[in-house]
Design a protein around this motif. Structure first.
Motif, PDB file in Angstrom:
ATOM      1  N   ARG A  25       0.831  -1.213   0.000  1.00 12.27           N
ATOM      2  CA  ARG A  25       0.000   0.000   0.000  1.00 12.27           C
ATOM      3  C   ARG A  25       0.863   1.259   0.000  1.00 12.27           C
ATOM      4  O   ARG A  25       0.543   2.239  -0.686  1.00 12.27           O
ATOM      5  N   VAL A  26       1.939   1.234   0.784  1.00 14.28           N
ATOM      6  CA  VAL A  26       2.846   2.389   0.824  1.00 14.28           C
ATOM      7  C   VAL A  26       3.471   2.596  -0.550  1.00 14.28           C
ATOM      8  O   VAL A  26       3.555   3.736  -1.037  1.00 14.28           O
ATOM      9  N   LYS A  27       3.897   1.528  -1.177  1.00 14.41           N
ATOM     10  CA  LYS A  27       4.481   1.613  -2.515  1.00 14.41           C
ATOM     11  C   LYS A  27       3.512   2.293  -3.483  1.00 14.41           C
ATOM     12  O   LYS A  27       3.883   3.203  -4.230  1.00 14.41           O
ATOM     13  N   LYS A  28       2.257   1.882  -3.442  1.00 15.90           N
ATOM     14  CA  LYS A  28       1.226   2.466  -4.308  1.00 15.90           C
ATOM     15  C   LYS A  28       1.038   3.954  -4.001  1.00 15.90           C
ATOM     16  O   LYS A  28       0.987   4.788  -4.903  1.00 15.90           O
ATOM     17  N   ASN A  29       0.953   4.295  -2.715  1.00 14.48           N
ATOM     18  CA  ASN A  29       0.776   5.700  -2.326  1.00 14.48           C
ATOM     19  C   ASN A  29       1.962   6.558  -2.759  1.00 14.48           C
ATOM     20  O   ASN A  29       1.770   7.687  -3.228  1.00 14.48           O
ATOM     21  N   LEU A  30       3.167   6.041  -2.603  1.00 15.08           N
ATOM     22  CA  LEU A  30       4.362   6.806  -2.991  1.00 15.08           C
ATOM     23  C   LEU A  30       4.410   7.015  -4.502  1.00 15.08           C
ATOM     24  O   LEU A  30       4.811   8.088  -4.968  1.00 15.08           O
ATOM     25  N   ASP A  36      10.364   9.127  -6.572  1.00 14.72           N
ATOM     26  CA  ASP A  36      11.207   8.435  -7.542  1.00 14.72           C
ATOM     27  C   ASP A  36      11.278   6.930  -7.239  1.00 14.72           C
ATOM     28  O   ASP A  36      11.215   6.513  -6.082  1.00 14.72           O
ATOM     29  N   PRO A  37      11.390   6.107  -8.298  1.00 10.37           N
ATOM     30  CA  PRO A  37      11.344   4.653  -8.144  1.00 10.37           C
ATOM     31  C   PRO A  37      12.408   4.074  -7.208  1.00 10.37           C
ATOM     32  O   PRO A  37      12.129   3.117  -6.486  1.00 10.37           O
ATOM     33  N   GLU A  38      13.603   4.614  -7.196  1.00  8.20           N
ATOM     34  CA  GLU A  38      14.650   4.083  -6.315  1.00  8.20           C
ATOM     35  C   GLU A  38      14.295   4.298  -4.842  1.00  8.20           C
ATOM     36  O   GLU A  38      14.507   3.416  -4.005  1.00  8.20           O
ATOM     37  N   THR A  39      13.755   5.445  -4.514  1.00  4.00           N
ATOM     38  CA  THR A  39      13.317   5.698  -3.134  1.00  4.00           C
ATOM     39  C   THR A  39      12.181   4.761  -2.767  1.00  4.00           C
ATOM     40  O   THR A  39      12.171   4.187  -1.672  1.00  4.00           O
TER      41      THR A  39
END
Length: 140
Positions: A25-30, A36-39
């Motif tokens: 879920r965090v990945k989706k929100n970010l 940026d993808p690396e972060t």
């Protein structure tokens, strides 16, 4: 982004199949925020490792994620047994996971080292018998 964004997740300690849902879920929100993808990758790995640790060792807990102008803070807290020797627990390969957990492919002793590896700062506060709080920071 001039305001602090916060996300809260409960980590279910009853079921390995639900472990990692908060980090997804965090990945989706970010992604939606344009991080940026690396972060996103670093945050996702560190948070997933923390979630798995909470399921393996503490019967779950809570995850709070804060995003500000300079980075992302992840706070993982549980009421588990605590970590008796943090320095030892930080060693790659050291694990106190039960055999049945290892038979599922978890508990290899890489959780805390990976959490540290993929973050810019990590602090562990733990008291045996009372639980553990891990605070991690990934800077932009």
């Amino acid at each position: 982004m001039s305001e602090l964004l916060s996300f809260h997740y409960d980590v279910d300690g009853e079921n390995f199949t639900s472990a990692g849902q908060a980090s997804v879920r965090v990945k989706k929100n970010l992604r939606q925020l344009g991080v940026d993808p690396e972060t996103i990758r670093r945050v996702s790995i560190a948070m997933y490792e923390g979630e798995i640790n909470m399921v393996i060792h503490a019967n779950g807990g809570v995850a709070d994620v804060e995003v500000d102008d300079t980075g992302i803070t992840i706070i993982l807290a549980d009421n588990g047994p605590g970590i008796a020797d943090i320095e030892k627990a930080m060693q790659e390969g050291y694990s106190t996971a039960r055999d049945e957990v290892r038979s599922l492919g978890f508990g290899a002793g890489m959780g805390l080292p990976n959490m540290k590896r993929y973050t810019d700062d990590m602090k562990i506060e733990s008291e045996p018998g009372k639980g553990t709080t891990v605070t991690m920071r990934v800077n932009f």
